[in-house]
Design a protein around this motif. Structure first.
Motif, mmCIF file in Angstrom:
data_model
loop_
_atom_site.group_PDB
_atom_site.id
_atom_site.type_symbol
_atom_site.label_atom_id
_atom_site.label_comp_id
_atom_site.label_asym_id
_atom_site.label_seq_id
_atom_site.Cartn_x
_atom_site.Cartn_y
_atom_site.Cartn_z
ATOM 1 N N LYS A 259 0.822 -1.202 0.000
ATOM 2 C CA LYS A 259 0.000 0.000 0.000
ATOM 3 C C LYS A 259 0.859 1.257 0.000
ATOM 4 C CE LYS A 259 -3.557 2.407 2.652
ATOM 5 N NZ LYS A 259 -4.423 2.386 3.869
ATOM 6 N N HIS A 260 1.901 1.281 0.848
ATOM 7 C CA HIS A 260 2.765 2.461 0.912
ATOM 8 C C HIS A 260 3.537 2.654 -0.393
ATOM 9 C CE1 HIS A 260 1.861 2.930 5.146
ATOM 10 N NE2 HIS A 260 2.159 1.640 5.342
ATOM 11 N N PHE A 261 3.942 1.551 -0.998
ATOM 12 C CA PHE A 261 4.641 1.656 -2.277
ATOM 13 C C PHE A 261 3.729 2.248 -3.343
ATOM 14 C CE2 PHE A 261 5.291 -0.246 -6.470
ATOM 15 C CZ PHE A 261 6.576 0.184 -6.759
ATOM 16 N N ARG A 262 2.487 1.780 -3.370
ATOM 17 C CA ARG A 262 1.553 2.281 -4.369
ATOM 18 C C ARG A 262 1.272 3.758 -4.159
ATOM 19 N NH1 ARG A 262 0.636 1.531 -9.219
ATOM 20 N NH2 ARG A 262 0.949 -0.692 -8.739
ATOM 21 N N GLU A 263 1.133 4.189 -2.910
ATOM 22 C CA GLU A 263 0.877 5.600 -2.638
ATOM 23 C C GLU A 263 2.062 6.472 -3.076
ATOM 24 O OE1 GLU A 263 0.035 5.827 1.464
ATOM 25 O OE2 GLU A 263 -2.013 5.001 1.307
ATOM 26 N N GLU A 264 3.284 6.023 -2.760
ATOM 27 C CA GLU A 264 4.463 6.788 -3.142
ATOM 28 C C GLU A 264 4.614 6.832 -4.663
ATOM 29 O OE1 GLU A 264 9.304 6.853 -2.314
ATOM 30 O OE2 GLU A 264 7.994 5.413 -1.275
ATOM 31 N N PHE A 265 4.332 5.702 -5.312
ATOM 32 C CA PHE A 265 4.419 5.662 -6.771
ATOM 33 C C PHE A 265 3.410 6.614 -7.400
ATOM 34 C CE2 PHE A 265 2.888 3.937 -10.806
ATOM 35 C CZ PHE A 265 4.072 3.861 -11.528
ATOM 36 N N ASP A 266 2.196 6.606 -6.894
ATOM 37 C CA ASP A 266 1.167 7.492 -7.437
ATOM 38 C C ASP A 266 1.537 8.957 -7.229
ATOM 39 O OD1 ASP A 266 -0.274 5.318 -8.234
ATOM 40 O OD2 ASP A 266 -1.596 5.291 -6.478
ATOM 41 N N THR A 267 2.133 9.270 -6.080
ATOM 42 C CA THR A 267 2.525 10.650 -5.805
ATOM 43 C C THR A 267 3.604 11.118 -6.788
ATOM 44 O OG1 THR A 267 2.018 10.381 -3.450
ATOM 45 C CG2 THR A 267 3.464 12.217 -4.073
ATOM 46 N N GLU A 268 4.599 10.286 -6.995
ATOM 47 C CA GLU A 268 5.654 10.645 -7.939
ATOM 48 C C GLU A 268 5.111 10.759 -9.364
ATOM 49 O OE1 GLU A 268 8.988 8.088 -7.709
ATOM 50 O OE2 GLU A 268 9.452 8.565 -5.619
ATOM 51 N N TYR A 269 4.219 9.880 -9.733
ATOM 52 C CA TYR A 269 3.628 9.939 -11.070
ATOM 53 C C TYR A 269 2.833 11.221 -11.257
ATOM 54 C CZ TYR A 269 0.733 8.698 -15.090
ATOM 55 O OH TYR A 269 0.100 8.704 -16.293
ATOM 56 N N GLU A 270 2.093 11.610 -10.249
ATOM 57 C CA GLU A 270 1.313 12.843 -10.336
ATOM 58 C C GLU A 270 2.220 14.068 -10.414
ATOM 59 O OE1 GLU A 270 -1.161 12.635 -6.932
ATOM 60 O OE2 GLU A 270 -2.481 11.076 -7.747
ATOM 61 N N ASP A 271 3.338 14.033 -9.670
ATOM 62 C CA ASP A 271 4.283 15.153 -9.730
ATOM 63 C C ASP A 271 4.873 15.296 -11.134
ATOM 64 O OD1 ASP A 271 3.808 15.662 -7.094
ATOM 65 O OD2 ASP A 271 5.607 14.628 -6.348
ATOM 66 N N VAL A 272 5.219 14.185 -11.733
ATOM 67 C CA VAL A 272 5.765 14.228 -13.087
ATOM 68 C C VAL A 272 4.727 14.761 -14.067
ATOM 69 C CG1 VAL A 272 6.640 12.808 -14.992
ATOM 70 C CG2 VAL A 272 7.442 12.393 -12.665
ATOM 71 N N GLN A 273 3.507 14.297 -13.950
ATOM 72 C CA GLN A 273 2.446 14.779 -14.833
ATOM 73 C C GLN A 273 2.198 16.269 -14.641
ATOM 74 O OE1 GLN A 273 2.371 12.314 -17.085
ATOM 75 N NE2 GLN A 273 0.148 12.420 -17.172
ATOM 76 N N LEU A 274 2.206 16.721 -13.368
ATOM 77 C CA LEU A 274 1.978 18.137 -13.090
ATOM 78 C C LEU A 274 3.090 18.997 -13.690
ATOM 79 C CD1 LEU A 274 0.316 20.307 -11.660
ATOM 80 C CD2 LEU A 274 1.650 19.870 -9.573
ATOM 81 N N THR A 275 4.333 18.517 -13.594
ATOM 82 C CA THR A 275 5.450 19.256 -14.191
ATOM 83 C C THR A 275 5.291 19.366 -15.708
ATOM 84 O OG1 THR A 275 6.922 18.455 -12.441
ATOM 85 C CG2 THR A 275 7.955 19.329 -14.424
ATOM 86 N N ALA A 276 4.847 18.280 -16.321
ATOM 87 C CA ALA A 276 4.636 18.299 -17.767
ATOM 88 C C ALA A 276 3.527 19.271 -18.148
ATOM 89 C CB ALA A 276 4.313 16.892 -18.261
ATOM 90 N N TYR A 277 2.448 19.293 -17.351
ATOM 91 C CA TYR A 277 1.343 20.210 -17.642
ATOM 92 C C TYR A 277 1.780 21.663 -17.474
ATOM 93 C CZ TYR A 277 -1.695 16.095 -17.476
ATOM 94 O OH TYR A 277 -2.276 14.876 -17.710
ATOM 95 N N LEU A 278 2.570 21.954 -16.430
ATOM 96 C CA LEU A 278 3.044 23.313 -16.218
ATOM 97 C C LEU A 278 3.956 23.767 -17.364
ATOM 98 C CD1 LEU A 278 3.806 23.277 -12.367
ATOM 99 C CD2 LEU A 278 1.942 24.467 -13.543
ATOM 100 N N SER A 279 4.801 22.853 -17.842
ATOM 101 C CA SER A 279 5.667 23.178 -18.965
ATOM 102 C C SER A 279 4.846 23.502 -20.208
ATOM 103 C CB SER A 279 6.616 22.010 -19.242
ATOM 104 O OG SER A 279 7.399 22.247 -20.380
ATOM 105 N N ALA A 280 3.816 22.691 -20.481
ATOM 106 C CA ALA A 280 2.958 22.942 -21.641
ATOM 107 C C ALA A 280 2.193 24.257 -21.486
ATOM 108 C CB ALA A 280 1.990 21.779 -21.830
ATOM 109 N N LEU A 281 1.758 24.553 -20.241
ATOM 110 C CA LEU A 281 1.024 25.801 -19.995
ATOM 111 C C LEU A 281 1.932 27.005 -20.187
ATOM 112 C CD1 LEU A 281 -1.594 27.134 -19.075
ATOM 113 C CD2 LEU A 281 -0.824 26.866 -16.705
ATOM 114 N N THR A 282 3.179 26.917 -19.713
ATOM 115 C CA THR A 282 4.128 28.016 -19.895
ATOM 116 C C THR A 282 4.399 28.267 -21.371
ATOM 117 O OG1 THR A 282 5.176 27.453 -17.784
ATOM 118 C CG2 THR A 282 6.435 28.843 -19.309
#
Length: 327
Positions: A259-282
């Motif tokens: 469970k903890h691994f899945r939560e950490e993985f999801d958090t990192e995946y969301e951070d990467v996606q958010l960075t990509a979205y911010l780059s596209a928005l900029t």
């Protein structure tokens, strides 16, 4: 076998006649000639296509280096006449890129020099006083090493000369020994080529390796499953050390679904996606800003485009900016 390979009178002097030429052959011509032959075989669907090309290099007295090559064409189907317009055009193009290289000879693919090569040789004398001939002999790969006289490459170089015999003269060749000369950059390039250089080849090699590894892993898993099944069915003798190893392996597998691994993985995946979205928005914001600036310039009056208007747009006279006026 073509007619040029069946001539009875040899145009090569016996090995007792030696040439005083010091010849060095670089790796690039070797690769170019081999690639030229392979490509023509595939294009023409023939095992013995006619190959013709020019040798570029340097000559200092009796010291010659073959550094590069380019392909040549003929003007007839019998390959008796060289296309000189094409030769001059390509030579001049290479001269612009490699000003130190000169036309020093030509290459072809055959089992040995013949009268046909003598006829072609005479057509190159206008570009070089003594053009060399480099022949690729693929059939040497089928000969034992003892018959090849320790020749490591299926390439032979020949120097043209004149033979005087019984008050008659004829054009012949003298075989010239050569050394393979490589620089640091050439060694790197050859190593890169040997390893399958190029993005497509490298990717293909990587995927083939991955496929083989997955296939081997799958086969070993099937062996383990069959062993456990046979043990349960009483058809195989249980080995407790092997079974303990299998138990430890199975116990480690659910760790990836913790469970903890899945939560950490999801958090990192969301951070990467958010960075990509911010780059596209900029990037989109910058494009929109450029579009607005261009629109302002197009909609300004002539007076506003002058120095006074420019100062006003910069806010130096207290007037409204272009952005405020636009909005």
């Amino acid at each position: 076998m073509s007619a040029m390979d069946t001539d009875e009178v040899s145009v090569v002097l016996p090995p007792t006649t030696t040439s005083g030429l010091a010849l060095s052959l670089h790796p690039l011509p070797i690769l170019n000639i081999s690639e030229h032959l392979t490509r023509l075989k595939l294009q023409k669907n023939r095992t013995d296509p006619f190959v013709l090309g020019a040798l570029l290099g340097t000559q200092n007295g009796r010291e010659v280096e073959i550094v590069n090559t380019f392909e040549l064409a003929t003007v007839d189907d019998d390959h008796e006449r060289v296309d000189h317009d094409f030769l001059v055009s390509r030579r001049d193009q290479y001269k612009q890129v490699f000003p130190s290289l000169e036309f020093i000879g030509w290459y072809t693919v055959a089992s040995k020099p013949t009268q046909h090569h003598i006829n072609l040789q005479e057509q190159f004398t206008g570009y070089c006083s003594n053009p060399l001939l480099l022949i690729l002999q693929p059939n040497l790969a089928l000969v034992s090493s003892a018959d090849v006289n320790a020749q490591t490459l299926p390439l032979k170089a020949y120097e043209p000369t004149i033979e005087l015999k019984e008050r008659k003269s004829r054009s012949v060749y003298i075989e010239v020994p050569y050394n393979v000369e490589t620089g640091e950059a050439e060694r790197i390039a050859v190593d890169w080529t040997a390893r399958g250089g190029g993005s497509g080849t490298s990717l293909e090699s990587h995927l083939q390796t991955q496929r083989s590894a997955v296939k081997m892993l799958h086969e070993r898993i099937l062996v383990l499953i069959k062993y456990v099944t046979d043990v349960i069915a009483g058809q195989a003798r249980p080995d407790h050390s092997v079974l303990r190893s299998l138990t430890a392996l199975l116990a480690s597998l659910p760790a990836s679904e913790n469970k903890h691994f899945r939560e950490e993985f999801d958090t990192e995946y969301e951070d990467v996606q958010l960075t990509a979205y911010l780059s596209a928005l900029t990037k989109s914001t910058n494009i929109l800003n450029d579009l607005v600036d261009k629109h302002i310039v197009l909609t300004m009056s002539k007076d506003e485009r002058g120095p006074t208007g420019a100062r006003r747009r910069m806010g130096r006279q207290g007037g409204p900016s272009d952005w405020d006026r636009f909005h």
